[in-house]
Scaffold this active site. Structure first.
Site, PDB file in Angstrom:
ATOM      1  N   LYS A  71       0.868  -1.180   0.000  1.00 23.03           N
ATOM      2  CA  LYS A  71       0.000   0.000   0.000  1.00 23.03           C
ATOM      3  C   LYS A  71       0.904   1.230   0.000  1.00 23.03           C
ATOM      4  O   LYS A  71       1.363   1.685   1.046  1.00 23.03           O
ATOM      5  CB  LYS A  71      -0.902  -0.011   1.237  1.00 23.03           C
TER       6      LYS A  71
ATOM      7  N   SER B 119       5.011   8.442   9.741  1.00 22.14           N
ATOM      8  CA  SER B 119       5.123   9.291  10.922  1.00 22.14           C
ATOM      9  C   SER B 119       4.964   8.472  12.195  1.00 22.14           C
ATOM     10  O   SER B 119       4.387   7.371  12.179  1.00 22.14           O
ATOM     11  CB  SER B 119       4.053  10.388  10.882  1.00 22.14           C
TER      12      SER B 119
ATOM     13  N   CYS C  78      13.401  10.974   6.572  1.00 25.61           N
ATOM     14  CA  CYS C  78      13.526  10.693   7.998  1.00 25.61           C
ATOM     15  C   CYS C  78      14.977  10.728   8.457  1.00 25.61           C
ATOM     16  O   CYS C  78      15.241  10.801   9.656  1.00 25.61           O
ATOM     17  CB  CYS C  78      12.901   9.348   8.335  1.00 25.61           C
TER      18      CYS C  78
ATOM     19  N   GLU D 160       8.684  16.822  14.468  1.00 27.72           N
ATOM     20  CA  GLU D 160       9.287  16.534  13.162  1.00 27.72           C
ATOM     21  C   GLU D 160       8.625  17.446  12.133  1.00 27.72           C
ATOM     22  O   GLU D 160       7.445  17.288  11.812  1.00 27.72           O
ATOM     23  CB  GLU D 160       9.098  15.074  12.785  1.00 27.72           C
TER      24      GLU D 160
END
Length: 502
Positions: free
Chosen positions: A176, A229, A284, A385
């Site tokens: 996905k 996330s 990231c 973040e």
């Protein structure tokens, strides 16, 4: 308008033929124009994809390692030949410059190549004569249907970090990808089919939380690999684990780069700019915080600013561009809000990218390079973040204070130190609480035969991505104890006592 459909059972599927019938727009970040629509899966599409994978598993799991690796070798060659096409799809939907997109494809190919040579990693162990004519063997077997959920920022690379290792181990896969950048995954599936991957071994469904939750809950799914996330990673880990599945869920990051007074400041400044603003900060492993130790701060900030001002920002198709736009307008506005908030909370805005635009592409999702100095560790810009081209500078008086700052962060993805002092570097790599560490390296992404993953709120689950840990994640161990009588041995009747080792 281009339509991106699902890939189920070895072919694209007309989503209009399924029950969900919903679509989501795909936007070119450089122009702001909707360039495609992507089908959004509902329960029917999820069931069809998992059923195709389950059916393919019955034969793929028993295929020889030679058959599997032969497909992967052909796949590697096709990917290499089509790398520019794959990079172009990434640029068109994610926004990163073409050179950066090519780099993404190269890092994904590294894991495909690792999967090609997986034979030695799948070897078992055997001990003979642990007792009289008794042998014990340990083997590893595939799990079944694996689900992978990947983010928008690396639409090809993270997909290739997942499914090649999974299928090399004998599993089948339902992927996905992010609906913001869905086309790269479809080309990956088409090339896999061209390489000879049997129908149903790799399937793709697009969608949102409806599709993800259906996959997490599905009784025929054995394991889930996720990158995204931290809040979503925590949800995926909690929900899939509760459903009895094996889970690796990689979350967000706030990577720190500690610069000691003895560091090569030119090298440190260059590294900070590259690591903070590459891919527009949408990765990231980006450095989002520089911790300047002692008297080094003012000079380091000056050198970073001088270099950052020279970065050429523009559409990814322009070979002169070094940094592209952010992925959506909403995300761009969220990043800009963090800059405004940082200024209100006392930070010095050395470089402000909020009003940046590109001539001829005024509707693109542009955010210029931003540098914030004197950022407080209790401010939103430091804690969260941001996932954009925003670099925060925090001051510390000593190495010990810098280390406390890094280790107090709830994230533990990666940390780096810049110094000429071997003793300080050794202390840092042992004392810092992150899963990946760099010494004079700003983004310590491990090579393929090591494993990728962080600590604390940056990762949930016991296994990391790719490398040796991927083999353990995508397989389970079995221990076999066997005893074969000698040919001339005569049965004397059952012995109900526990066998002794002798």
């Amino acid at each position: 308008m281009k339509t991106v459909s699902h890939w189920i059972g070895g072919k694209p599927v007309d989503a209009a033929a399924h029950s969900s019938g919903t679509w989501s727009p795909v936007t070119d970040p450089a122009t702001g124009e909707v360039t495609a629509r992507v089908a959004m899966a509902g329960p029917d599409e999820v069931d069809a994809a998992v059923a195709a994978a389950k059916d393919a598993y019955t034969t793929w799991r028993t295929s020889s390692l030679a058959q599997r690796t032969a497909v992967l070798f052909r796949y590697r060659e096709l990917l290499h030949a089509r790398r520019d096409d794959l990079a172009a799809l990434i640029t068109a939907e994610q926004g990163k410059v073409h050179a950066d997109a090519l780099g993404e494809v190269a890092r994904g190919l590294e894991i495909v190549e690792l999967a090609c040579g997986l034979g030695t990693a799948l070897k078992g162990d055997m001990s003979t004569e642990v007792s009289s004519r008794v042998d014990v063997a340990s083997i590893r077997q595939p799990l079944g249907v694996i689900v992978g959920v990947s983010p928008f920022n690396f639409p090809a690379m993270i997909s290739m970090w997942m499914f090649p290792m999974a299928i090399a181990c004998g599993n089948t896969f339902v992927h996905k990808p992010s609906s913001k950048a869905p086309s790269a995954s479809m080309l990956l599936a088409e090339l896999a089919a061209e390489a000879g991957l049997p129908d149903g071994v790799l399937n793709i469904v697009h969608g949102d939380e409806v599709a993800v939750n259906a996959l997490l809950d599905h009784p025929d799914v054995a394991a889930v690999s996720f990158v995204g996330s931290t809040p979503v990673a925590r949800h995926v880990y909690t929900r899939a684990s509760a459903a009895g599945k094996r889970v690796q869920a990689l979350g967000g990051a706030k990577n720190h780069m500690v610069v000691l007074p003895d560091a090569d400041l030119d090298a440190a400044a260059e590294a900070a700019v590259t690591a903070a603003y590459g891919s527009a900060g949408q990765r990231c492993m980006a450095v989002s915080v520089v911790v300047a130790v002692g008297s080094v701060g003012d000079e380091l900030v000056s050198r970073i600013a001088d270099r950052a001002r020279k970065i050429r920002i523009g559409p990814g198709e322009d070979p002169r561009s070094e940094m592209g736009p952010l992925v959506t307008r909403a995300h761009r506005d969220e990043v800009a809000d963090y800059v405004a908030g940082a200024a209100a909370q006392g930070a010095d805005v050395v470089l402000d990218g909020r009003d940046f635009t590109v001539e001829g592409f005024e509707n693109g999702f542009w955010m210029g390079v931003t540098l914030l100095d004197g950022v407080a560790t209790d401010s939103d810009a430091y804690r969260d973040e941001i996932f954009g081209p925003v670099l925060c500078v925090v001051r510390a008086e000593t190495y010990e204070e810098a280390l406390r700052i890094v280790n107090a962060s709830p994230f533990g993805n990666a940390g780096s130190i810049f110094t000429r002092d071997g003793g300080a570097a050794r202390r840092f790599q042992l004392e810092v609480e992150t899963g990946m560490v760099g010494v004079n390296v700003p983004m310590p992404v491990p090579v393929g035969f090591h494993s990728f993953g962080g600590w604390k709120d940056s990762a949930f689950g016991d296994h990391r991505m790719y490398g040796g840990e991927a083999v353990h994640f995508y397989t389970r161990g079995k221990v076999i104890t066997s005893r074969w009588p000698a040919p001339a041995e005569v049965a004397t009747g059952p012995d109900l006592g526990f066998p002794a080792s002798r």
